[in-house]
Design a protein around this motif. Structure first.
Motif: not given
Ligand code: N01
Length: 546
Positions: A331-336
């Motif tokens: 569920l954790s985004p890695r983008y800005v």
């Protein structure tokens, strides 16, 4: 209004007629169309508003999915053109629900007697400029024709739904819903296995509500989105009275803000703050709730390193909230953070702790197929009774290009915009005289509180038409060089902002084949308004008046 603008006026403003002639036709009866009608009437013009839906309200008419509400606070997500209106209307919650916003739109229509000039169930298919008469000819799906000197597109930025071409979708035996076209009858998911495709703002609002009802919910996630808690609550009498006593001040403050929303923007750089200071600021905003989280520091959307600190804070929150570390990671985004539009939720992450919710992470891969009984991913089929497509919109341009709009010499807007939208100030496009767009591409629109942006455009167009009339000018359209220069500026400004760096509907990335251009103007509401005012002060600089 003198005869220049009223030259082909219809004798009365009620009742439908074939081949009817008006001073102005407005397409769409959402917040933009309603206010445009009110203002054009004020100019004494004959006006007809054509609306495809069976009711007014635009986006709030269609988006009735479970949990739908606005994530701009209700006291600010409302018209300010009438102080009586803003004083008398009572919002009940910090963030209004879709039914309450729709009631408000209907109240406005009644209060200002707007309905008699609105034709519902009227989908416009063609808008063609007639070079010989200098009038816009409009055709509707049911074969009616009308004409007007001015055509104003109040078609909305997020109104043309995006349904991806999932292999086999037509074979699915259960019910299929799109969040942007939700049925008017209540949908009961009790005892059902439901699949939601998509994890944007609509899904993030709907998922906790559907999960509480369904037997089992499968969420098909292509990319995780960042979301912050709404902290919605009933509005207290004190809060409302305090705002109403100082409404003008609040509205003025909002107009000085980048997004047209009054809130406290911390002027400090995230990188100048210590780790402790940053945590305190993020935590305070997380507890306060809402999109103003992005105002924690001044450089979050301009400096990747600064942005990383906010993104990491949210990822930590996800890890603290979601019990299964593998699900938390997925569920954790890695983008800005803030690159795709920041979502606002109630219990979104906690919903993944429920035993009846399964996250199916596509890991960026496509859904293989929809079968008669489910969704196939990575060779495995997930059986569902109902499918919810929370797959968003052909944003900003879709509602315009699906109408066959033809300008001078028969040029179509579709052709002209095939490599991306081209409009001067997001208000008009060269080659399409007397055709206005409200919150069109190249204006701040979706990056701001839509209501003040709509009001600013409507007021600009009203002033423009009054000017044309006063000076006996029949036609206005942008000069090509001014339009080109504006687009260069829109792109330059976009390039300075981290928001242009990821796949989002702001750049058309969600619709296969759509050109990748950052469509809204990201220079901020105050700078944009100043530019519009300067253009007027300089005698409509950049426009050709004839
Ligand atoms: O649409 P979205 P939305 N296969 O485009 C996924 C406003 N709004 O309706 O991120 C699988 O954001 C797509 O995946 P990805 C607000 O401005 C406001 O939720 O592209 N998945 C994404 O997860 C908002 O931003 C409010 O990888 C596919 C989702 O579908 C805007 O409307 C409430 C796919 C679409 O998310 C749009 O929001 C709701 C595919 N082929 C909306 N295609 C409030 O004010 C797409 N997806 C609260």
């Amino acid at each position: 209004m003198d005869s220049d603008l009223r030259d082909r006026q219809r004798p009365e403003s009620t009742g439908a007629a074939s081949s009817a002639e008006y001073d102005a036709l407005v397409i769409g009866a959402g917040f933009a169309g309603l206010y445009m009608l009110y203002r054009l009437r004020g100019l004494g013009l004959s006006v007809r508003v054509l609306e495809a839906a069976s009711g007014i309200g635009g986006t709030w008419y269609w988006n009735r999915y479970p949990g739908a509400r606005c994530d701009v606070e209700s006291m600010q997500y409302s018209y300010q053109f009438s102080d009586e209106l803003q004083q008398e209307w009572e919002w009940t919650e910090r963030y209004a629900t879709q039914p309450e916003i729709l009631r408000y739109a209907n109240h406005v229509a009644d209060r200002f007697d707007l309905r008699r000039d609105i034709e519902l169930d009227t989908r416009v298919t063609v808008a063609a400029f007639d070079d010989t008469t200098s009038r816009w000819r409009i055709e509707t799906e049911d074969g009616r024709r009308m004409s007007a000197k001015f055509c104003i597109m109040a078609t909305g930025c997020l109104s043309s739904t995006n349904t991806p071409k999932f292999e086999g979708l037509e074979r699915f035996a259960g019910a299929v819903y799109h969040t942007g076209r939700w049925p008017h009858e209540p949908v009961d998911f009790t005892g059902k296995r439901v699949g939601v495709i998509g994890t944007g703002s609509s899904a993030i609002q709907a998922i906790p509500v559907i999960a509480a009802q369904a037997d089992h919910l499968y969420v098909f996630q292509r990319t995780p989105h960042y979301t912050v808690p709404a902290r919605n609550a009933p509005l207290t009498r004190d809060v409302v009275q305090n705002i109403k006593a100082n409404y003008a001040q609040l509205r003025n403050n909002a107009k000085q803000m980048f997004a047209g929303i009054d809130f406290h923007l911390n002027q400090q750089s995230a990188l100048d703050a210590s780790a402790d200071e940053r945590r305190r600021e993020y935590e305070a905003r997380w507890q306060h709730g809402g999109v103003t989280f992005m105002g924690s520091f001044t450089d979050l959307l301009f400096n990747k390193e600064a942005n990383d600190t906010a993104a990491q804070f949210v990822r930590d929150k996800i890890r603290e909230t979601v019990r299964d570390p593998a699900i938390a990671a997925a569920l954790s985004p890695r983008y800005v953070i803030g690159c795709k539009r920041l979502c606002v939720d109630t219990d979104y992450y906690a919903t993944y702790n429920r035993p009846n919710v399964t996250l199916v992470d596509l890991g960026g891969a496509p859904i293989e197929a929809i079968t008669a009984t489910g969704v196939k991913v990575g060779g495995k089929e997930y059986s569902v009774d109902s499918l919810v497509l929370a797959t968003g919109f052909d944003a900003m341009t879709g509602a315009l290009t699906r109408i066959d709009i033809r300008g001078t010499g028969g040029e179509t807007l579709r052709e002209k915009w095939s490599a991306g939208p081209r409009a001067y100030l997001g208000l008009m496009s060269a080659g399409f005289p007397n055709l206005f767009m409200i919150t069109g591409p190249g204006s701040p629109s979706v990056l701001t509180n839509m209501l003040p942006s709509i009001e600013q455009h409507v007021e600009w167009i009203t002033e423009c038409l009054a000017h044309l009339n006063k000076h006996g000018i029949k036609q206005i359209e942008p000069a090509l060089d001014a339009e080109n220069a504006w687009i260069v500026h829109v792109n330059e400004v976009a390039g300075t902002n981290l928001r242009s760096t990821c796949s989002s509907w702001y750049v058309g990335a969600n619709v296969p084949g759509k050109p990748r251009i950052f469509m809204p103007y990201i220079g901020g509401f105050p700078a944009y308004v100043q530019k519009c005012n300067e253009v007027v002060a300089a005698g409509y600089a950049g426009f050709t008046l004839s």
